[in-house]
Scaffold this active site. Structure first.
Site, PDB file in Angstrom:
ATOM      1  N   LYS A  86     -21.551  21.242  48.926  1.00  0.00           N
ATOM      2  CA  LYS A  86     -22.722  22.068  49.202  1.00  0.00           C
ATOM      3  C   LYS A  86     -22.850  22.336  50.701  1.00  0.00           C
ATOM      4  O   LYS A  86     -22.527  21.476  51.533  1.00  0.00           O
ATOM      5  CB  LYS A  86     -23.956  21.333  48.670  1.00  0.00           C
ATOM      6  CG  LYS A  86     -25.270  22.084  48.727  1.00  0.00           C
ATOM      7  CD  LYS A  86     -26.353  21.229  48.074  1.00  0.00           C
ATOM      8  CE  LYS A  86     -27.720  21.879  48.128  1.00  0.00           C
ATOM      9  NZ  LYS A  86     -28.743  21.045  47.449  1.00  0.00           N
TER      10      LYS A  86
ATOM     11  N   SER B 229     -31.755  23.690  44.481  1.00  0.00           N
ATOM     12  CA  SER B 229     -31.014  24.343  45.546  1.00  0.00           C
ATOM     13  C   SER B 229     -29.502  24.218  45.429  1.00  0.00           C
ATOM     14  O   SER B 229     -28.767  24.846  46.195  1.00  0.00           O
ATOM     15  CB  SER B 229     -31.455  23.763  46.901  1.00  0.00           C
ATOM     16  OG  SER B 229     -31.095  22.394  47.005  1.00  0.00           O
TER      17      SER B 229
ATOM     18  N   SER C 273     -33.268  19.672  42.856  1.00  0.00           N
ATOM     19  CA  SER C 273     -32.145  20.509  43.277  1.00  0.00           C
ATOM     20  C   SER C 273     -30.803  20.145  42.669  1.00  0.00           C
ATOM     21  O   SER C 273     -29.869  20.947  42.710  1.00  0.00           O
ATOM     22  CB  SER C 273     -32.017  20.483  44.805  1.00  0.00           C
ATOM     23  OG  SER C 273     -33.104  21.137  45.404  1.00  0.00           O
TER      24      SER C 273
END
Length: 546
Positions: free
Chosen positions: A129, A204, A228
């Site tokens: 990420k 997210s 997330s």
């Protein structure tokens, strides 16, 4: 240069880095909404490469150890599929395949010479990420002004994975600031759901989840402050865990609002199996290496015996704030019947406090500085707030609070935790075993998915960030939304006491979600992550057998 020009150049740089041999004809797939079959049907991957990308992380390592596969071959297959995925759903913010190739070649050379694997992730291609620090690679947190920020060191978690033999070759998208349940930013654009590109990928960690769903990587180390990890995993039909936050080292990770530590970030895998989930979570628990890491508690990973006898599970259908859509309720009821048919026990569980008060406390805690870190970062280039962040400000406000008010928030959080603990302990009065429930099952979100820019209620996940209870996401196999089983709840009257329930209710149409997978959330007690994983594994075996 304007923020739009910076964003356009950044997106083009990622796309241009993809080798020509892995490029798709965009016109051919522009009208598709379900793109999950494209990697298999586009003709770019060989049959052998398709078989490789069907492997879990543990299976990749086993094939390498048995010399049926090399690290380079694994990277070539997953790298090609990652390139395809990005062109379909816009999930990457950095592509450094050549670096990954050098890592893979070194692993193959070492294994050939010594016959020993570097570690439990030897040769596994792992996407990271945006949020993670990788030495020399950009970390933007979805902000235009941070386009050129490149840390000089790996974060603690990245170092753990690198030492375990993981091969890094790309980084995935996240929303502006990370505080959104959809993955969209002015810098990287919108990441799409591969099951229905008109729906949100979740956030997210949406870039992570869609890449795992499209099998561009078998596993990702995702992050979670309010849902997330879990929401993107749920919207993409995947396995995931948000571990107890204090168990995972987080040194060297990016965070614009890093001074807020009352509700702590957690890190955990999004993947395709409970076996990968358990192995990866054990690895990133990182004991004893984390004994001097100030961001975690050095807790050894426990060996938990396989569960024998009857499970007792608490069922929380809704939180009295936002009523879940019919298919979400049906998935929970299906799980209840499946458990009871196998001889386990399910009892009703109600949250022992006002969950609307809890989520207000949660957001007041997140933004004690009144969004100052986010807003000042945006001002550097003049980029606007994304709609999801604007919605949060409208609902929860934007006020810098005093030290006394901050202390009061901590008192409220402690009271919520004490009440929830007591309610869990009190389930001894409900179970036939006379012991508290082994876990709770509940929704991950009030819907199986959402249209882009819909104002999504976080409460079903953020509650467990506030409490710091670990939770697992389990797919419900062969479960699809349909009008016959999931008609509109026309008799339900939405609550007027919050701004989420009515829009959520009015949104629901079965046909909108017909391609979406379904999942449940399984919740355990703090620092009992190992026990939660064992309980979830039993439930997973039952759900997959149906």
């Amino acid at each position: 240069m304007s923020w739009k020009a910076i964003a356009k150049a950044a997106q083009a740089e990622v796309l241009d880095a993809i080798p020509t041999k892995w490029k798709l004809d965009p016109a051919k797939y522009r009208t598709l909404t379900d793109v999950t079959s494209v990697p298999r049907e586009c003709g770019i991957l060989s049959d052998a490469q398709l078989s490789i990308t069907d492997l879990t992380a543990l299976e990749v390592v086993k094939r390498i150890e048995s010399r049926e596969l090399t690290a380079v071959q694994a990277l070539e297959a997953f790298g090609a599929r990652t390139a395809i995925a990005h062109q379909l759903v816009n999930c990457l913010m950095d592509w450094f395949y050549e670096d990954g190739l050098r890592q893979a070649e070194e692993l193959d050379k070492s294994f050939k010479a010594t016959g020993k694997l570097k570690g439990p992730l030897h040769g596994v291609p792992v996407a990271l990420k945006d949020f993670h620090f990788v030495a020399g690679r950009p970390t933007t947190t979805g902000y235009v002004s941070r386009r050129d920020f490149r840390p000089e060191h790996d974060s603690a978690l990245v170092k753990t994975l690198r030492d375990a033999g993981a091969v890094f070759y790309c980084k995935t998208t996240m929303p502006q600031s990370g505080m959104a349940i959809e993955t969209v930013s002015n810098l990287w654009g919108r990441t799409l759901n591969p099951y229905n590109t008109a729906l949100s990928a979740g956030g997210s960690s949406g870039g992570d989840a869609v890449l795992v769903a499209l099998k561009g990587t078998p596993i990702t180390p995702s992050t979670d402050l309010g849902g997330s990890i879990r929401v993107p995993a749920a919207f993409n039909g995947l396995y995931a865990i948000r571990p107890t936050s204090d168990r995972i080292p987080k040194g060297g990770m990016d965070n614009i609002n890093s001074g807020q530590i009352s509700i702590k970030l957690s890190c955990g895998p999004i993947c395709h199996s409970m076996e990968d989930l358990e192995s990866f979570t054990k690895l990133i628990n990182a004991y004893p290496e984390n004994q001097n890491d100030p961001t975690s508690v050095p807790v050894p990973w426990k060996t938990v015996k396989p569960i024998e006898g009857k499970l007792t599970i608490g069922l929380m259908k809704w939180d009295k704030v936002v009523m879940p859509h019919p298919p979400v309720i049906r998935a929970l009821e299906h799980t209840k019947r499946t458990l009871e048919k196998a001889g386990h026990e399910v009892v009703e569980f109600d949250v022992p406090f006002d969950c609307w008060d809890a989520i207000q406390t949660t957001f007041d805690t997140y933004y004690q500085s009144g969004h100052s870190g986010t807003l000042s970062t945006l001002e550097a280039t003049g980029e606007p707030l994304i709609p999801a962040f604007e919605d949060l400000i409208k609902v929860f406000g934007s006020k810098e609070i005093s030290a006394a008010e901050s202390q009061q928030l901590n008192v409220k959080a402690r009271i919520f935790r004490e009440k929830f603990r007591d309610a869990w302990d009190a389930t001894t009065k409900l179970t036939s075993t006379g012991r508290p429930v082994d876990a709770l099952i509940c929704p991950t979100a009030p819907a199986v998915g959402y249209p882009h820019d819909f104002n999504v209620y976080w409460g079903y996940t953020s509650l467990f960030n506030l409490l710091d209870y670990p939770s697992v996401i389990l797919p419900v196999a062969n479960f699809k939304v349909n009008p016959q089983d999931d008609p509109v709840a026309s008799n339900y009257k939405p609550l007027e006491t919050n701004p989420y329930d009515k829009p959520n209710h009015e949104l629901y149409k079965p046909e909108l979600f017909s391609s979406q997978p379904s999942t449940i959330q399984v919740v355990g007690r703090p620092f009992q992550d190992e026990e939660l994983i064992k309980v979830s594994s039993v439930m997973d075996d039952l759900l997959r057998a149906m």
